[in-house]
Write a protein that holds these residues in place. Structure first.
Motif, PDB file in Angstrom:
ATOM      1  N   ILE A   1     -47.699  48.539  92.100  1.00  0.00           N
ATOM      2  CA  ILE A   1     -47.055  47.681  91.105  1.00  0.00           C
ATOM      3  C   ILE A   1     -47.570  46.240  91.206  1.00  0.00           C
ATOM      4  O   ILE A   1     -47.712  45.539  90.212  1.00  0.00           O
ATOM      5  CB  ILE A   1     -45.515  47.774  91.220  1.00  0.00           C
ATOM      6  N   GLY A   2     -47.920  45.842  92.418  1.00  0.00           N
ATOM      7  CA  GLY A   2     -48.501  44.516  92.595  1.00  0.00           C
ATOM      8  C   GLY A   2     -49.916  44.469  92.029  1.00  0.00           C
ATOM      9  O   GLY A   2     -50.286  43.557  91.292  1.00  0.00           O
ATOM     10  N   GLU A   3     -50.701  45.512  92.367  1.00  0.00           N
ATOM     11  CA  GLU A   3     -52.113  45.545  91.921  1.00  0.00           C
ATOM     12  C   GLU A   3     -52.223  45.693  90.410  1.00  0.00           C
ATOM     13  O   GLU A   3     -53.009  45.021  89.757  1.00  0.00           O
ATOM     14  CB  GLU A   3     -52.839  46.734  92.573  1.00  0.00           C
ATOM     15  N   ARG A   4     -51.426  46.605  89.841  1.00  0.00           N
ATOM     16  CA  ARG A   4     -51.570  46.910  88.416  1.00  0.00           C
ATOM     17  C   ARG A   4     -50.944  45.888  87.503  1.00  0.00           C
ATOM     18  O   ARG A   4     -51.422  45.656  86.402  1.00  0.00           O
ATOM     19  CB  ARG A   4     -50.918  48.258  88.095  1.00  0.00           C
ATOM     20  N   CYS A   5     -49.858  45.285  87.930  1.00  0.00           N
ATOM     21  CA  CYS A   5     -49.061  44.477  86.989  1.00  0.00           C
ATOM     22  C   CYS A   5     -48.770  43.077  87.493  1.00  0.00           C
ATOM     23  O   CYS A   5     -47.988  42.377  86.852  1.00  0.00           O
ATOM     24  CB  CYS A   5     -47.717  45.106  86.714  1.00  0.00           C
ATOM     25  N   ASN A   6     -49.335  42.696  88.645  1.00  0.00           N
ATOM     26  CA  ASN A   6     -49.001  41.372  89.153  1.00  0.00           C
ATOM     27  C   ASN A   6     -47.499  41.175  89.262  1.00  0.00           C
ATOM     28  O   ASN A   6     -46.981  40.102  88.952  1.00  0.00           O
ATOM     29  CB  ASN A   6     -49.505  40.309  88.179  1.00  0.00           C
ATOM     30  N   ALA A   7     -46.809  42.219  89.643  1.00  0.00           N
ATOM     31  CA  ALA A   7     -45.340  42.151  89.645  1.00  0.00           C
ATOM     32  C   ALA A   7     -44.829  41.184  90.700  1.00  0.00           C
ATOM     33  O   ALA A   7     -45.459  40.997  91.748  1.00  0.00           O
ATOM     34  CB  ALA A   7     -44.769  43.539  89.926  1.00  0.00           C
ATOM     35  N   LEU A   8     -43.683  40.612  90.397  1.00  0.00           N
ATOM     36  CA  LEU A   8     -42.959  39.823  91.386  1.00  0.00           C
ATOM     37  C   LEU A   8     -41.839  40.680  91.958  1.00  0.00           C
ATOM     38  O   LEU A   8     -41.159  41.390  91.200  1.00  0.00           O
ATOM     39  CB  LEU A   8     -42.339  38.591  90.735  1.00  0.00           C
ATOM     40  N   GLU A   9     -41.660  40.600  93.263  1.00  0.00           N
ATOM     41  CA  GLU A   9     -40.491  41.218  93.884  1.00  0.00           C
ATOM     42  C   GLU A   9     -39.483  40.089  94.066  1.00  0.00           C
ATOM     43  O   GLU A   9     -39.818  39.034  94.623  1.00  0.00           O
ATOM     44  CB  GLU A   9     -40.876  41.827  95.236  1.00  0.00           C
TER      45      GLU A   9
END
Ligand code: SAM
Length: 213
Positions: free
Chosen positions: A196-204
């Motif tokens: 999710i970090g790699e694909r979408c630059n998501a923030l936790e």
């Protein structure tokens, strides 16, 4: 069906959501909850998270609910506990010491099952729920636990880049779900790990929800 989807993920070991260590947003900000030994934490949609063991190690009474019975059994096994197992209204209850986990559907769980709750710890639970079911999820949490403190760990990302779960639950949505019952503070956000970090630059993001007086 929702349950079939999750049971298939467990069966096929597609459980990328499971972390190898307790969640560091939890361990870093736990003191903000002001809990003391003997108080109780409820962990909805708990999987077999190591957070459960960590919370037990803080001297808390820990309860949780999870569809997958094998995951529940694994938590007791790794803690070296032999649980008492009872069946209550379609839900199987596993209990030993300060740990009580239910195998069954969160939406069938009642306040009678979980008893007194002092804090709800939601990690990757709200974000696992379909967007159309979020209102019912938040209302059910408040109904069975009472409008108690919550420590909520979720993700915020551009939903057009990936299909959930985990779904993106941005701050506006957390506000919309809980602002009538809680004051809401973002305590930390960081770049999410993994796919999710790699694909979408998501923030936790970690949110602290305090019940309104
Ligand atoms: C994204 S995982 C998060 C698990 C855990 N909180 C963690 O941090 O590892 C969501 C979990 O919720 C469970 N689940 C989803 N819907 C549920 C429901 N209605 N009742 C019980 N468990 C559910 C799934 O089986 C899955 O293990």
């Amino acid at each position: 069906m929702e349950q079939d989807f999750w049971q298939a993920r467990w069966r096929e070991n597609r459980i990328g959501f499971h972390e190898d260590t307790p969640n560091t947003l939890l361990t870093r900000h736990f003191a903000k909850l002001g809990l003391h030994a003997g108080q109780s934490v409820f962990v909805p949609l708990c999987g077999k998270a190591l957070d459960l063991d960590w919370l037990c190690a803080q001297g808390l009474r820990v309860s949780g609910i999870e569809f997958n019975q094998g995951a529940v059994e694994e938590v007791f096994d790794r803690q070296g506990l032999a649980p008492q197992v009872t069946r209550e209204e379609g839900i199987t209850r596993f209990h030993a010491g300060a740990l009580t986990l239910f195998a069954g559907d969160f939406f069938a769980l009642t306040s009678g099952h979980i008893g007194q709750v002092d804090v709800v710890y939601d990690r990757a639970a709200l974000v696992a729920v379909k967007p159309e079911d979020r209102g019912a999820y938040a209302a059910h949490i408040n109904r069975i636990a009472g409008p108690v403190q919550q420590f909520l760990v979720g993700f915020d990302y551009d939903q057009s880049l990936m299909q959930g779960p985990p779904f993106s639950v941005p701050g506006e949505t957390v506000q919309a779900l809980y602002q009538e019952t809680h004051s809401i503070t973002l305590v930390e956000e960081r770049a999410a790990d993994g796919r999710i970090g790699e694909r979408c630059n998501a923030l936790e993001q970690a949110w602290l929800l305090k019940p309104l007086a």
